[in-house]
Design an enzyme around this catalytic site. Structure first.
Site, short mmCIF file in Angstrom:
data_model
loop_
_atom_site.label_atom_id
_atom_site.label_comp_id
_atom_site.label_asym_id
_atom_site.label_seq_id
_atom_site.Cartn_x
_atom_site.Cartn_y
_atom_site.Cartn_z
N ARG A 83 38.06 -17.28 -52.39
CA ARG A 83 39.20 -17.87 -53.14
C ARG A 83 38.89 -17.52 -54.56
O ARG A 83 39.97 -17.31 -55.24
CB ARG A 83 39.15 -19.43 -53.04
CG ARG A 83 39.25 -19.95 -51.73
CD ARG A 83 39.64 -21.49 -51.78
NE ARG A 83 38.16 -21.93 -51.93
CZ ARG A 83 36.99 -22.07 -50.90
NH1 ARG A 83 37.59 -21.93 -49.80
NH2 ARG A 83 35.83 -22.46 -51.30
N GLU A 120 23.46 -25.69 -50.11
CA GLU A 120 23.13 -26.89 -49.72
C GLU A 120 22.07 -27.19 -48.77
O GLU A 120 20.93 -27.76 -48.51
CB GLU A 120 24.23 -27.94 -49.19
CG GLU A 120 24.24 -29.27 -49.85
CD GLU A 120 25.49 -29.97 -49.36
OE1 GLU A 120 26.62 -29.47 -49.16
OE2 GLU A 120 25.47 -31.08 -49.22
P1 AMP Z 1 28.26 -23.72 -55.74
O1 AMP Z 1 27.33 -22.96 -55.63
O2 AMP Z 1 27.49 -25.03 -55.43
O3 AMP Z 1 28.56 -24.23 -57.24
O4 AMP Z 1 29.40 -23.68 -54.98
C1 AMP Z 1 30.37 -23.02 -55.40
C2 AMP Z 1 31.32 -22.46 -54.28
O5 AMP Z 1 31.37 -23.28 -52.99
C3 AMP Z 1 32.61 -21.95 -54.82
O6 AMP Z 1 32.71 -20.62 -54.55
C4 AMP Z 1 33.38 -22.82 -53.84
O7 AMP Z 1 34.55 -22.24 -53.62
C5 AMP Z 1 32.72 -23.70 -52.79
N1 AMP Z 1 32.66 -24.96 -52.97
C6 AMP Z 1 31.55 -25.89 -53.03
N2 AMP Z 1 32.11 -27.09 -53.00
C7 AMP Z 1 33.44 -27.23 -52.92
C8 AMP Z 1 34.46 -28.52 -52.78
N3 AMP Z 1 34.09 -29.58 -52.89
N4 AMP Z 1 35.56 -27.92 -52.55
C9 AMP Z 1 35.88 -26.81 -52.53
N5 AMP Z 1 35.20 -25.69 -52.65
C10 AMP Z 1 33.73 -25.96 -52.86
#
Ligand code: AMP
Length: 195
Positions: A83, A120
């Site tokens: 995305r 996670e």
């Molecule tokens: P992070 O590494 O935890 O910051 O996760 C970021 C990536 O996970 C991004 O590329 C987002 O597209 C996806 N992502 C994480 N949580 C969500 C959420 N609640 N809704 C949509 N996309 C998410």
């Protein structure tokens, strides 16, 4: 000045125009759909497809991202699959800069450098072509959602290993309650929508 919420003439980041910035955020928020328990139980997924399908909303996102960086002499936008590519490539057109795709392990055809990062549950690996960033390139990182900040941190590390200078990190959505800034200290972060 046009009085359209999505007007490209909005100075959304200007201190004098905080109300308008909030209006832009409020209107973009209407185009984000919460999908509970996707992709797994307990996650509220921020679905951006209604925004992408709305010509004004999509354009407003790109225009408001561009405002912040139009005078920053960005050489390259770097985005994560999948995305991130949507916003990153559209913004690269607007800022007249190059676009660099970052991909999951094994997808890029040429020589790469890689970075492992925490999910996670477990870990994942992202890769960048080793010649995609030149030393001292001014780089802007773009993605759809900032959640824990783990992905963005890994991207920063790859860019810096190649000698790029990170001008900023730009998101459509930020999940502030996950405290993503803890992992990204020292970087300038911009998000159009905050939860
Ligand atoms: P992070 O590494 O935890 O910051 O996760 C970021 C990536 O996970 C991004 O590329 C987002 O597209 C996806 N992502 C994480 N949580 C969500 C959420 N609640 N809704 C949509 N996309 C998410």
């Amino acid at each position: 000045m046009k009085c359209d919420y999505y007007s490209t003439q909005y100075t959304v980041y200007s201190k004098q125009n905080t109300v308008k910035k909030e209006e832009v955020e409020m209107n973009l928020k209407k185009l984000i759909r919460d999908v509970p328990d996707f992709p797994k139980q307990g996650i509220i997924f921020k679905d951006i497809t209604p925004l992408l399908g709305d010509a004004k909303g999509f354009k407003a996102s790109i225009n408001n991202m561009a405002k912040k960086y139009k005078d920053k002499h960005i050489d390259k936008i770097v985005s994560m699959e999948a995305r991130g590519f949507i916003f990153g490539s559209a913004l690269a057109m607007k800022l007249n800069c190059g676009f660099v795709p970052l991909r999951k392990k094994g997808k890029l055809p040429y020589k790469t450098i890689k970075e492992e990062y925490q999910l996670e549950y477990g870990t994942d690996v992202i890769e960048i072509h080793e010649d995609a960033i030149k030393p001292n390139d001014q780089v802007l990182i773009v993605d759809d959602v900032l959640a824990t900040g783990g992905t963005a941190k890994a991207v920063c590390s790859l860019i810096e290993k190649l000698g790029g200078k990170i001008v900023g990190i730009c998101f459509l959505i930020e999940l502030s309650f996950l405290n993503p800034y803890d992992k990204l200290k020292g970087y300038e972060i911009t998000s159009l929508i905050k939860y």
